[in-house]
Write an enzyme that holds these catalytic residues in place. Structure first.
Site, PDB file in Angstrom:
ATOM      1  N   HIS A   1       0.866  -1.270   0.110  1.00  0.00           N
ATOM      2  CA  HIS A   1      -0.105   0.081   0.161  1.00  0.00           C
ATOM      3  C   HIS A   1       0.819   1.406   0.040  1.00  0.00           C
ATOM      4  O   HIS A   1       0.250   2.462  -0.002  1.00  0.00           O
ATOM      5  CB  HIS A   1      -0.835   0.159   1.164  1.00  0.00           C
ATOM      6  CG  HIS A   1      -2.065  -0.864   1.333  1.00  0.00           C
ATOM      7  ND1 HIS A   1      -2.664  -1.134   0.164  1.00  0.00           N
ATOM      8  CD2 HIS A   1      -2.326  -2.044   2.134  1.00  0.00           C
ATOM      9  CE1 HIS A   1      -3.728  -2.348   0.472  1.00  0.00           C
ATOM     10  NE2 HIS A   1      -3.306  -2.854   1.740  1.00  0.00           N
TER      11      HIS A   1
ATOM     12  N   ASP B   1      -2.577 -10.503  -2.385  1.00  0.00           N
ATOM     13  CA  ASP B   1      -3.081 -10.061  -1.351  1.00  0.00           C
ATOM     14  C   ASP B   1      -4.553  -9.816  -1.473  1.00  0.00           C
ATOM     15  O   ASP B   1      -5.123  -9.108  -2.478  1.00  0.00           O
ATOM     16  CB  ASP B   1      -2.401  -8.735  -0.922  1.00  0.00           C
ATOM     17  CG  ASP B   1      -2.884  -8.302   0.654  1.00  0.00           C
ATOM     18  OD1 ASP B   1      -2.161  -8.725   1.669  1.00  0.00           O
ATOM     19  OD2 ASP B   1      -3.889  -7.771   0.904  1.00  0.00           O
TER      20      ASP B   1
ATOM     21  N   HIS C   1      -6.341  -7.393  -0.455  1.00  0.00           N
ATOM     22  CA  HIS C   1      -6.191  -5.973  -0.986  1.00  0.00           C
ATOM     23  C   HIS C   1      -5.603  -5.498  -2.099  1.00  0.00           C
ATOM     24  O   HIS C   1      -4.639  -6.065  -2.353  1.00  0.00           O
ATOM     25  CB  HIS C   1      -6.025  -5.079   0.276  1.00  0.00           C
ATOM     26  CG  HIS C   1      -6.752  -5.384   1.635  1.00  0.00           C
ATOM     27  ND1 HIS C   1      -6.224  -6.212   2.448  1.00  0.00           N
ATOM     28  CD2 HIS C   1      -8.007  -5.148   2.126  1.00  0.00           C
ATOM     29  CE1 HIS C   1      -6.846  -6.386   3.473  1.00  0.00           C
ATOM     30  NE2 HIS C   1      -8.233  -5.592   3.190  1.00  0.00           N
TER      31      HIS C   1
ATOM     32  N   ASP D   1      -4.439 -12.743   3.357  1.00  0.00           N
ATOM     33  CA  ASP D   1      -5.692 -12.496   4.082  1.00  0.00           C
ATOM     34  C   ASP D   1      -6.844 -12.671   2.966  1.00  0.00           C
ATOM     35  O   ASP D   1      -7.946 -12.252   2.986  1.00  0.00           O
ATOM     36  CB  ASP D   1      -5.502 -10.972   4.207  1.00  0.00           C
ATOM     37  CG  ASP D   1      -4.763 -10.208   3.109  1.00  0.00           C
ATOM     38  OD1 ASP D   1      -4.474 -10.633   2.124  1.00  0.00           O
ATOM     39  OD2 ASP D   1      -4.683  -8.685   3.582  1.00  0.00           O
TER      40      ASP D   1
END
Ligand SMILES: [Zn+2]
Length: 345
Positions: free
Chosen positions: A159, A195, A197, A284
């Site tokens: 991120h 991931d 996200h 995740d």
């Protein structure tokens, strides 16, 4: 498959109850502890210590003023914050149209942070620096001829962009590894981000770069963090047009749908003909992860194995970089299931 880690990553001493954070904080040192224990039990450890490459390869990805902020923020902010209080943004974020970097530390945190998920603690810079060094050291193993190497990075990185941090991430470990691979070989690199996200920081770093192909499978940003990136129409800019691909997926996606989508993504990776692969490996995406604000994906641990198998079957020299994954009771098992695939191919 060699793995690399630095115990200095644990200097980022977060806990589930972070002062100034309203929710349970999931990115904690225990994540690394359970992965290390599982690697040892599976005969995949212990990792070797990361070697120090200095700031040069980090500067190849991140802006100098941003690095100076991260490096000096904890000590500097003691002028306005007591003792060991975390530095958080003050509530205002400069997300576009930046004209002025304010003088105050909390305001600068807002200038550089995209959200309030990243406390700056006494050990945060050291941990982020050594997390990046682990990624660089794993890339070294691949450059030296290893088929694959695993960097147990903490804090995670995908991120973080050239000049912003957020989503538990400070320095973009995968991007730093990719640039390091290129510095040694001037070759094309593909980054595949699994991931849960979207890897917004990685996308932005390489958005106009035709030499790094970035693709990400992730939760639909209409429903999930990071919300403002990750749509299928984000294809890259200028010479990098076509070198960014996103596959946003709805909540509840199962193994079959995920794998079919991954096959499409990996066909596009193969068509790019990269010399190296960097995987942003966030676990995740497996069902039950607490970081999902919707019900998350329905990908199973067995599905994660098959995802690892598909990635390994590309047959590319591969750096696996740890990103998210917050189910402490099975994060170690998930890492082993995934990493074993790179030993059998
Ligand atoms: Zn994640």
């Amino acid at each position: 498959m060699p793995s690399v880690f630095s115990s200095r990553s644990q200097a980022h001493a977060t806990s589930h109850a972070m002062p100034g954070y309203a929710e349970r904080y999931d990115e904690t040192p225990q994540r690394v502890e359970v992965i290390l224990a599982a690697l040892a039990a599976a005969g995949l450890g212990p990792p070797v210590d990361a070697e120090d490459h200095g700031l040069g390869p980090i500067r190849a990805v991140h802006d100098a003023d941003f690095l100076a902020f991260l490096q000096g923020a904890f000590e500097g902010s003691r002028s306005v914050l007591a003792d060991d209080s975390p530095l958080w943004p003050d509530g205002y974020h400069a997300v576009r149209g930046w004209r002025h970097r304010p003088a105050g530390w909390q305001q600068q945190a807002g200038y550089y942070a995209i959200d309030r998920d990243c406390p700056i603690l006494a050990g945060t810079w050291d941990a982020a620096y050594w997390s990046a060094q682990a990624a660089l050291s794993a890339a070294d193993r691949v450059l030296a001829g290893q088929a694959a190497a695993y960097a147990l990075c903490r804090p995670p990185g995908h991120h973080a962009s050239a000049s912003q941090y957020g989503g538990y991430c400070y320095l973009n470990n995968a991007a730093i590894a990719a640039r390091h691979l290129q510095a040694a070989s001037a070759a094309r690199v593909a980054i595949v981000d699994i991931d849960y996200h979207h890897g917004n920081g990685t996308q932005e770093i390489f958005y106009a770069d035709p030499t790094v192909y970035v693709c990400s499978l992730h939760a639909d940003p209409d429903q999930e963090y990071p919300y403002f990136w990750g749509g299928a129409a984000e294809l890259g800019d200028g010479p990098g047009r076509g070198c960014n691909r996103n596959w946003p997926l709805p909540a509840g996606v199962d193994d079959a749908v995920y794998l079919a989508t991954l096959d499409e993504a990996l066909a596009s990776v193969a068509a790019f003909q990269p010399a190296h692969l960097v995987i942003s490996a966030g676990f995740d995406l497996v069902q039950g992860d607490p970081s999902a604000t919707t019900r998350g994906f329905s990908v199973t641990p067995e599905g994660l194995e098959r995802i690892g198998g598909r990635l390994a079957a590309l047959g590319l020299p591969t750096v696996v970089v740890q990103e998210g994954g917050y189910q402490l009771d099975r994060l170690g098992e998930l890492a082993v299931r995934f990493l074993r695939q790179f030993a059998v191919h």
